[in-house]
Design an enzyme around this catalytic site. Sequence first.
Site, PDB file in Angstrom:
ATOM      1  N   GLY A  48       0.795  -1.229   0.000  1.00 50.65           N
ATOM      2  CA  GLY A  48       0.000   0.000   0.000  1.00 50.65           C
ATOM      3  C   GLY A  48       0.821   1.270   0.000  1.00 50.65           C
ATOM      4  CG  LEU A  50      -1.103   1.613  -3.930  1.00 48.60           C
ATOM      5  CD1 LEU A  50      -2.275   1.254  -4.843  1.00 48.60           C
ATOM      6  CD2 LEU A  50      -0.093   0.481  -3.888  1.00 48.60           C
ATOM      7  CG  HIS A  54       3.182   0.619  -5.347  1.00 51.03           C
ATOM      8  ND1 HIS A  54       3.318   1.666  -4.466  1.00 51.03           N
ATOM      9  CD2 HIS A  54       3.761  -0.447  -4.748  1.00 51.03           C
ATOM     10  CE1 HIS A  54       3.934   1.235  -3.367  1.00 51.03           C
ATOM     11  NE2 HIS A  54       4.218  -0.043  -3.518  1.00 51.03           N
ATOM     12  N   GLY A 164       8.902  -5.377  -8.628  1.00 51.78           N
ATOM     13  CA  GLY A 164       9.843  -4.332  -9.009  1.00 51.78           C
ATOM     14  C   GLY A 164      11.286  -4.774  -8.818  1.00 51.78           C
ATOM     15  CE  LYS A 165      14.741  -5.447 -14.427  1.00 51.80           C
ATOM     16  NZ  LYS A 165      15.477  -4.873 -15.587  1.00 51.80           N
TER      17      LYS A 165
HETATM   18  P1  AMP Z   1       5.984  -2.551  -1.571  1.00 52.95           P
HETATM   19  O1  AMP Z   1       4.622  -1.964  -1.462  1.00 52.95           O
HETATM   20  O2  AMP Z   1       7.083  -1.614  -1.191  1.00 52.95           O
HETATM   21  O3  AMP Z   1       6.093  -3.907  -0.914  1.00 52.95           O
HETATM   22  O4  AMP Z   1       6.225  -2.809  -3.130  1.00 52.95           O
HETATM   23  C1  AMP Z   1       5.335  -3.574  -3.901  1.00 52.95           C
HETATM   24  C2  AMP Z   1       5.971  -3.864  -5.234  1.00 52.95           C
HETATM   25  O5  AMP Z   1       6.251  -2.629  -5.898  1.00 52.95           O
HETATM   26  C3  AMP Z   1       7.307  -4.614  -5.121  1.00 52.95           C
HETATM   27  O6  AMP Z   1       7.391  -5.563  -6.162  1.00 52.95           O
HETATM   28  C4  AMP Z   1       8.315  -3.511  -5.291  1.00 52.95           C
HETATM   29  O7  AMP Z   1       9.559  -3.956  -5.796  1.00 52.95           O
HETATM   30  C5  AMP Z   1       7.610  -2.616  -6.285  1.00 52.95           C
HETATM   31  N1  AMP Z   1       8.152  -1.253  -6.232  1.00 52.95           N
HETATM   32  C6  AMP Z   1       8.290  -0.467  -5.137  1.00 52.95           C
HETATM   33  N2  AMP Z   1       8.882   0.698  -5.458  1.00 52.95           N
HETATM   34  C7  AMP Z   1       9.131   0.654  -6.788  1.00 52.95           C
HETATM   35  C8  AMP Z   1       9.729   1.543  -7.723  1.00 52.95           C
HETATM   36  N3  AMP Z   1      10.209   2.739  -7.364  1.00 52.95           N
HETATM   37  N4  AMP Z   1       9.806   1.156  -9.012  1.00 52.95           N
HETATM   38  C9  AMP Z   1       9.334  -0.056  -9.398  1.00 52.95           C
HETATM   39  N5  AMP Z   1       8.759  -0.942  -8.572  1.00 52.95           N
HETATM   40  C10 AMP Z   1       8.663  -0.605  -7.287  1.00 52.95           C
END
Ligand code: AMP
Length: 294
Positions: A48, A50, A54, A164-165
């Site tokens: 979340g 977002l 995301h 995400g990478k």
């Molecule tokens: P999180 O909500 O931080 O657990 O992230 C959820 C997904 O979004 C994960 O696969 C992250 O790697 C991806 N994600 C988070 N930040 C970024 C970003 N700046 N660019 C690309 N993907 C992201």
Amino acid sequence: MRIWDTIAKKFATFVERKDFMKVVTTTDALRKARASLDGSVGFVPTMGALHAGHLSLIRRAAEENDCVVVSIFVNPTQFLEGEDLDAYPRREEADIAICDKAGVDVVFMPTIAQMYEADELAVSAPAKRGYILEGAKRPGHFDGMLQIVMKLLNLTKPTRAYFGKKDAQQLALVTQMVRTYFLDTQIVPCDIVRDEKGLALSSRNAYLNEEEKERALALSRALRLASERIVSGERNARRIEAVMYEVLEETDKIEYAVAVDRDFRAIEEIEIGNTILLVAAWVGKTRLIDNVWV
Ligand code: AMP
């Protein structure tokens, strides 16, 4: 006659439109919602708050699949004792609006009780990839992450799941888990989204004040400078790491700045097409990570 044509046309457009987005909070409701989806399903698991990072995953999922499911769950088992579980930003209403606008079909927002039972059977990260870098700095983090991703993949049964990478080790471990457990989902790696100054977007950036945001740019600057050195011909991994350390002095505490191969093994020489540069550092009370695939 003409009026009936108009009504029929309007009705046809209405039927063609996707159903309204469903927001479900229980595993039963998710299973039901999943069963009602036709065709391929793209899944984006998130915690979340977002942001555009995301959203890029959600958009890609929408482009490549007939339906999109997004989960929003701040997973307690991937936070260590003393980490920011309670402070983690929660913006459920805004997140739902973002998903709705992006054409998401189902949003899954469970409670902890829906997702976990006491004394659970566990999934654990493999020794080599799981216990270095983030795994070493945050012991147990990857076990908790894999546990929740396994549950979410089993409930959602997606054709493709988008990661995400930005969380490079997470991406590698999830890809390995899907292979190890023969799950029928394709894991799709997605590029890192940054702000106009280069800061990798993260829900945790919300903790940073203006001065800290400026200093947080050291992470992406370290990676950029190191990449430039590689482009100019430097191949010695230790010298590349030294370049990153020097820039990261602007942060409050460096956790690591390394060059590894795409399997997260230590390397002596940079090999183009098979290297990742990874950094982790603290700015104020915020721990930040970033990386670049060389
Ligand atoms: P999180 O909500 O931080 O657990 O992230 C959820 C997904 O979004 C994960 O696969 C992250 O790697 C991806 N994600 C988070 N930040 C970024 C970003 N700046 N660019 C690309 N993907 C992201």
